[in-house]
Design an enzyme around this catalytic site. Sequence first.
Site, PDB file in Angstrom:
ATOM      1  N   LYS A  94       0.859  -1.191   0.000  1.00 59.02           N
ATOM      2  CA  LYS A  94       0.000   0.000   0.000  1.00 59.02           C
ATOM      3  C   LYS A  94       0.886   1.228   0.000  1.00 59.02           C
ATOM      4  CE  LYS A  94      -3.838   2.315   0.351  1.00 59.02           C
ATOM      5  NZ  LYS A  94      -3.457   3.015  -0.902  1.00 59.02           N
ATOM      6  N   GLN A 115       7.197   3.909   3.900  1.00 59.03           N
ATOM      7  CA  GLN A 115       5.778   3.520   3.926  1.00 59.03           C
ATOM      8  C   GLN A 115       5.572   2.239   4.729  1.00 59.03           C
ATOM      9  OE1 GLN A 115       3.727   5.621   1.607  1.00 59.03           O
ATOM     10  NE2 GLN A 115       2.128   4.995   3.002  1.00 59.03           N
ATOM     11  N   LYS A 118       5.568   3.359   8.306  1.00 59.34           N
ATOM     12  CA  LYS A 118       4.410   4.225   8.530  1.00 59.34           C
ATOM     13  C   LYS A 118       3.139   3.385   8.627  1.00 59.34           C
ATOM     14  CE  LYS A 118       4.166   7.634   5.582  1.00 59.34           C
ATOM     15  NZ  LYS A 118       3.853   8.463   4.393  1.00 59.34           N
ATOM     16  N   LYS A 130       5.324   1.749  -3.112  1.00 52.34           N
ATOM     17  CA  LYS A 130       5.287   3.091  -3.704  1.00 52.34           C
ATOM     18  C   LYS A 130       5.562   2.943  -5.194  1.00 52.34           C
ATOM     19  CE  LYS A 130       4.832   7.391  -2.246  1.00 52.34           C
ATOM     20  NZ  LYS A 130       4.147   7.895  -1.037  1.00 52.34           N
ATOM     21  N   GLY A 169      -2.598   8.367  -4.259  1.00 55.98           N
ATOM     22  CA  GLY A 169      -1.933   9.554  -4.797  1.00 55.98           C
ATOM     23  C   GLY A 169      -0.680   9.922  -4.029  1.00 55.98           C
ATOM     24  N   ASP A 170       0.064  10.844  -4.587  1.00 52.98           N
ATOM     25  CA  ASP A 170       1.232  11.458  -3.950  1.00 52.98           C
ATOM     26  C   ASP A 170       1.510  12.704  -4.798  1.00 52.98           C
ATOM     27  OD1 ASP A 170       3.435  10.770  -1.782  1.00 52.98           O
ATOM     28  OD2 ASP A 170       4.556  11.497  -3.482  1.00 52.98           O
ATOM     29  N   THR A 213      -4.347  13.654   5.277  1.00 45.93           N
ATOM     30  CA  THR A 213      -2.936  13.793   5.653  1.00 45.93           C
ATOM     31  C   THR A 213      -2.736  15.070   6.473  1.00 45.93           C
ATOM     32  OG1 THR A 213      -2.390  12.692   3.574  1.00 45.93           O
ATOM     33  CG2 THR A 213      -0.570  13.693   4.786  1.00 45.93           C
ATOM     34  N   ASN A 244      -1.804  19.255  -1.809  1.00 45.80           N
ATOM     35  CA  ASN A 244      -2.815  18.602  -0.977  1.00 45.80           C
ATOM     36  C   ASN A 244      -2.484  18.666   0.520  1.00 45.80           C
ATOM     37  OD1 ASN A 244      -3.417  15.918   0.573  1.00 45.80           O
ATOM     38  ND2 ASN A 244      -5.058  16.102  -0.909  1.00 45.80           N
ATOM     39  N   SER A 381      -6.848   5.977   3.726  1.00 46.67           N
ATOM     40  CA  SER A 381      -6.839   5.049   2.587  1.00 46.67           C
ATOM     41  C   SER A 381      -7.203   3.645   3.068  1.00 46.67           C
ATOM     42  CB  SER A 381      -5.448   5.001   1.944  1.00 46.67           C
ATOM     43  OG  SER A 381      -5.260   6.063   1.049  1.00 46.67           O
TER      44      SER A 381
END
Length: 448
Positions: A94, A115, A118, A130, A169-170, A213, A244, A381
């Site tokens: 993810k 990630q 996290k 990622k 997204g990123d 976020t 964002n 998410s």
Amino acid sequence: MKSEKELTLESVMDLIRKRDPHQEEFRQAASEVLQWVIPFAKSTDKYNSYALFERLTEAERIIQFRVPWVTDDGISMTNRGYRVQFNSALGPYKGGLRFHPDVNLSILKFLAFEQTFKNSLTGLPLGGGKGGADFNPKGRSNSEIMGFCQSFMTELHRHIGPATDIPAGDIGVGSAEIGYMFGQYKRLSNTFNGVLTGKGNSFGGSLLRPEATGFGLLYFVEEMINTAGDQTKDMTVLISGSGNVAQHSCMKAIEMGMKVLTMSDSDGYIYVKGGITEEQLESVMELKNEKKGRISECTDLFDCEYHEGTPWSVEATLALPCATQNELNEKDAKRLVDNGLKYLAEGANMPCTDKAAAYLIENGIRFVPGKAANAGGVSVSGLEMTQNAMRIKWDADRVDKELRNIMHQIHEQCTTYGQDGENINYEKGAAIAGFITVADAMIAQGGV
Ligand code: NDP
Ligand code: 2IT
């Protein structure tokens, strides 16, 4: 796990350098975590294993592919696409997709490694991954972006799935791009499922995912400030970025009564003396999201100063870097500390250089690494995946409550493993807490 070599920070860092000598960002992200985790692991029987770290620092799988597309003028273009499937010990891979000209394997491996830790901190069943492409969306028309997204997904679709790998997204990938990629996935697979998160509200997206976020960052910050015996009201804040994460951090900070003095983009920053108001933030959001404008254009919209460069020379108590990796260096950190900074929380992934982070910690600044501070995005998410799997939709209050609770739990874990006398070392706490859950699962699954 039995190992050929003795576990030391040097032996693992040597291995990382030897495997991929040119991947500087990946080396940086790994060393930031390992500097705390390896001394901890060595003090235990269970984790004192070179072999465990040899596996933890190697991606399970990396996919690299060609992305051909055509401009509106009929010019054929070719970009490079990637998906780094780093660790699936806790769940399906993810993590977001980034479209930016700087994208390369070192950057995506650092992001996927981060990630993994996290996602572990969120407590949700999510592995780490990622991806993205070295595509520059700036200046591209809507039809060019759609064409690129469709071509990107034409290859990526065979490597992902709702129980395999769930991108989001990123940088450079927002709800429009996710929508185009979702549409293409649906056509190719003939399935309607939660294979991507950050989807539009009408086709399975979770309420509050766009805000998550930034809101999560401020929930964490509020908890850190209260734990330090301080209060958020009237606190001065520097925000970098205007995408964002920056926008929704600014929104929640204003709601909490803070004074947000700056926002920025890759050219420069705006400074608003009394703090950005709600109306001014709305103008920034319209400028950036609909008109794709530059932050410098804010001087035409409301009373503010514009300066080139980064906002780190401005005096404030709290800094929230929300743009990109390594946007805040040691010199910036020194200046911020000289100017009275007390707190810094990373909205972006690894925005502080390793020297900047070390300087802040040594000088008693409460410094929160991205893997803890910006985990609200991937948390919602995860909640979007839950809603999709159950084929239901939660209202915004429900999602907000879950998000607050997850950020609270992450703060608790940082405190448990990072307490350092009167202070809390959030970098250490987040690294060790994130590691334990992943390592336990890897060992239980036979070290795979
Ligand atoms: P956006 O694309 O929405 O915004 C990116 C912002 O960062 C823009 O203001 C952009 O300015 C600026 N920026 C990008 N590259 C650079 C650069 N090289 N130097 C200076 N400024 C730059 O992205 P997000 O807000 O989604 O992401 C921002 C950060 O937050 C990233 O580090 C991302 O990994 C991280 N993050 C994002 C999450 C999410 O849910 N979206 C979740 C957790 C972390 P310009 O317009 O000039 O390029
Ligand atoms: O860095 C990140 O946590 C993200 N870009 C969000 C990942 C996600 O899957 O929501």
